[in-house]
Design an enzyme around this catalytic site. Structure first.
Site, PDB file in Angstrom:
ATOM      1  N   ARG A 255      -0.841  31.501 -20.838  1.00  0.00           N
ATOM      2  CA  ARG A 255      -1.571  32.065 -19.690  1.00  0.00           C
ATOM      3  C   ARG A 255      -0.619  32.471 -18.568  1.00  0.00           C
ATOM      4  NH1 ARG A 255      -7.058  30.999 -20.403  1.00  0.00           N
ATOM      5  NH2 ARG A 255      -7.583  29.070 -21.461  1.00  0.00           N
TER       6      ARG A 255
ATOM      7  N   GLU B 114     -13.939  39.811 -15.025  1.00  0.00           N
ATOM      8  CA  GLU B 114     -13.669  39.384 -16.405  1.00  0.00           C
ATOM      9  C   GLU B 114     -12.226  39.702 -16.771  1.00  0.00           C
ATOM     10  OE1 GLU B 114     -14.339  37.833 -18.990  1.00  0.00           O
ATOM     11  OE2 GLU B 114     -16.399  37.978 -19.671  1.00  0.00           O
ATOM     12  N   ASP B 115     -11.643  38.862 -17.602  1.00  0.00           N
ATOM     13  CA  ASP B 115     -10.295  39.131 -18.086  1.00  0.00           C
ATOM     14  C   ASP B 115     -10.302  40.245 -19.130  1.00  0.00           C
ATOM     15  OD1 ASP B 115     -11.709  37.599 -19.908  1.00  0.00           O
ATOM     16  OD2 ASP B 115     -10.176  36.045 -20.125  1.00  0.00           O
TER      17      ASP B 115
ATOM     18  N   ASP C  93      -5.028  33.278 -23.039  1.00  0.00           N
ATOM     19  CA  ASP C  93      -4.337  32.242 -23.813  1.00  0.00           C
ATOM     20  C   ASP C  93      -4.460  32.442 -25.310  1.00  0.00           C
ATOM     21  OD1 ASP C  93      -7.162  31.611 -23.990  1.00  0.00           O
ATOM     22  OD2 ASP C  93      -6.542  29.697 -24.833  1.00  0.00           O
TER      23      ASP C  93
ATOM     24  N   LYS D 217     -11.317  30.487 -18.250  1.00  0.00           N
ATOM     25  CA  LYS D 217     -10.186  30.348 -17.361  1.00  0.00           C
ATOM     26  C   LYS D 217      -9.399  31.643 -17.273  1.00  0.00           C
ATOM     27  CE  LYS D 217      -9.568  25.743 -19.276  1.00  0.00           C
ATOM     28  NZ  LYS D 217      -8.710  24.924 -20.164  1.00  0.00           N
ATOM     29  N   GLY D 218      -9.658  32.556 -18.222  1.00  0.00           N
ATOM     30  CA  GLY D 218      -8.799  33.723 -18.395  1.00  0.00           C
ATOM     31  C   GLY D 218      -8.701  34.649 -17.187  1.00  0.00           C
TER      32      GLY D 218
ATOM     33  N   LYS E 184     -11.357  46.380 -25.002  1.00  0.00           N
ATOM     34  CA  LYS E 184     -10.956  46.756 -26.365  1.00  0.00           C
ATOM     35  C   LYS E 184     -11.950  47.754 -26.943  1.00  0.00           C
ATOM     36  CE  LYS E 184      -8.798  42.414 -27.592  1.00  0.00           C
ATOM     37  NZ  LYS E 184      -8.778  41.404 -28.663  1.00  0.00           N
TER      38      LYS E 184
ATOM     39  N   PHE F 174      -5.014  41.088 -30.613  1.00  0.00           N
ATOM     40  CA  PHE F 174      -5.206  39.878 -29.820  1.00  0.00           C
ATOM     41  C   PHE F 174      -4.063  39.757 -28.826  1.00  0.00           C
ATOM     42  CE2 PHE F 174      -5.338  35.438 -28.671  1.00  0.00           C
ATOM     43  CZ  PHE F 174      -6.694  35.239 -28.519  1.00  0.00           C
ATOM     44  N   VAL F 175      -4.394  39.617 -27.552  1.00  0.00           N
ATOM     45  CA  VAL F 175      -3.360  39.612 -26.515  1.00  0.00           C
ATOM     46  C   VAL F 175      -3.348  38.293 -25.740  1.00  0.00           C
ATOM     47  CG1 VAL F 175      -3.348  42.119 -26.243  1.00  0.00           C
ATOM     48  CG2 VAL F 175      -4.899  40.756 -24.832  1.00  0.00           C
TER      49      VAL F 175
ATOM     50  N   ASP G 230     -14.132  42.279 -25.380  1.00  0.00           N
ATOM     51  CA  ASP G 230     -13.811  42.593 -26.776  1.00  0.00           C
ATOM     52  C   ASP G 230     -15.071  43.145 -27.445  1.00  0.00           C
ATOM     53  OD1 ASP G 230     -12.960  42.703 -29.351  1.00  0.00           O
ATOM     54  OD2 ASP G 230     -12.398  40.612 -29.539  1.00  0.00           O
TER      55      ASP G 230
END
Ligand code: 5GP
Length: 179
Positions: A168, A102-103, A162, A46-47, A134, A155-156, A106
């Site tokens: 979100r 893509e959000d 989320d 969902k990001g 990242k 971590f963001v 990582d």
């Protein structure tokens, strides 16, 4: 009542203004690269929804959108490395120019899996536009063609991202304070 120091949302790493400006720049770059072509945007739920909605509105090339949902983090903050399709695309990709939106990248494991999976559907072209990246992502070969911002290894949350399904809706990207 939580005090400001109890707030798990910490330092703002990318402001609302910076997000809007960079998304416009990325859209201009994508529009120039795909001039005279038609694009299929693949949103990774969902990001990526906020990023995708803003990016798509700023594109000047004809485009369609479809969504995939894959399992990644659940509510923890570490990559499991296990990728599973929860919702597949509705449209075929054969012969299409495809851009995965893509959000955040990582470890890059999710992206590697997606690229392998979508390449097998014979698109005419397949590229990636990631809002955030990242440092660990440099270790994998499948680096995105378009990147919004490079982040430190924290971590963001916010702008679609989320923690346990919350945050979100924050209009910026912020670090999550870890206990
Ligand atoms: P990777 O497979 O590249 O390690 O992880 C990619 C996925 O993990 C992202 O699509 C996102 O769902 C999640 N993820 C990675 N880093 C973060 C982060 O800092 N915050 C949030 N909310 N999700 C993240």
């Amino acid at each position: 009542m939580p005090t400001p120091s109890d707030d798990p949302v910490g330092e703002i790493l990318v402001s609302e203004v910076a997000l809007a400006a960079r998304v416009r720049e990325l859209a201009a770059e994508v529009s120039a690269d795909y001039a005279d072509r038609e694009l299929v945007l693949i949103g990774v739920l969902k990001g990526a929804i906020f990023f995708l909605a803003d990016l798509m509105r700023a594109l000047t090339v004809p485009c369609e959108v479809d969504f995939m949902a894959i399992s990644s983090y659940g509510s923890a903050t570490k990559s499991s490395g296990v990728v599973r399709i929860l919702k597949d695309l509705d449209m075929p990709l054969e012969g299409r120019d495809v851009l995965i939106v893509e959000d955040i990248v990582d470890s890059g494991l999710t992206l590697q899996y997606l690229l392998r999976n979508l390449a097998a559907r014979n698109p005419a072209s397949l590229e990636v536009c990631a809002l955030l990246i990242k440092p660990g992502a440099r270790q994998v070969r499948s680096s995105p063609r378009y990147v919004g911002f490079e982040l430190p290894d924290r971590f963001v949350v916010g702008y679609g991202l989320d923690h346990a399904e919350r945050y979100r809706n924050l209009p910026f990207v912020a670090a999550l304070r870890q206990p």
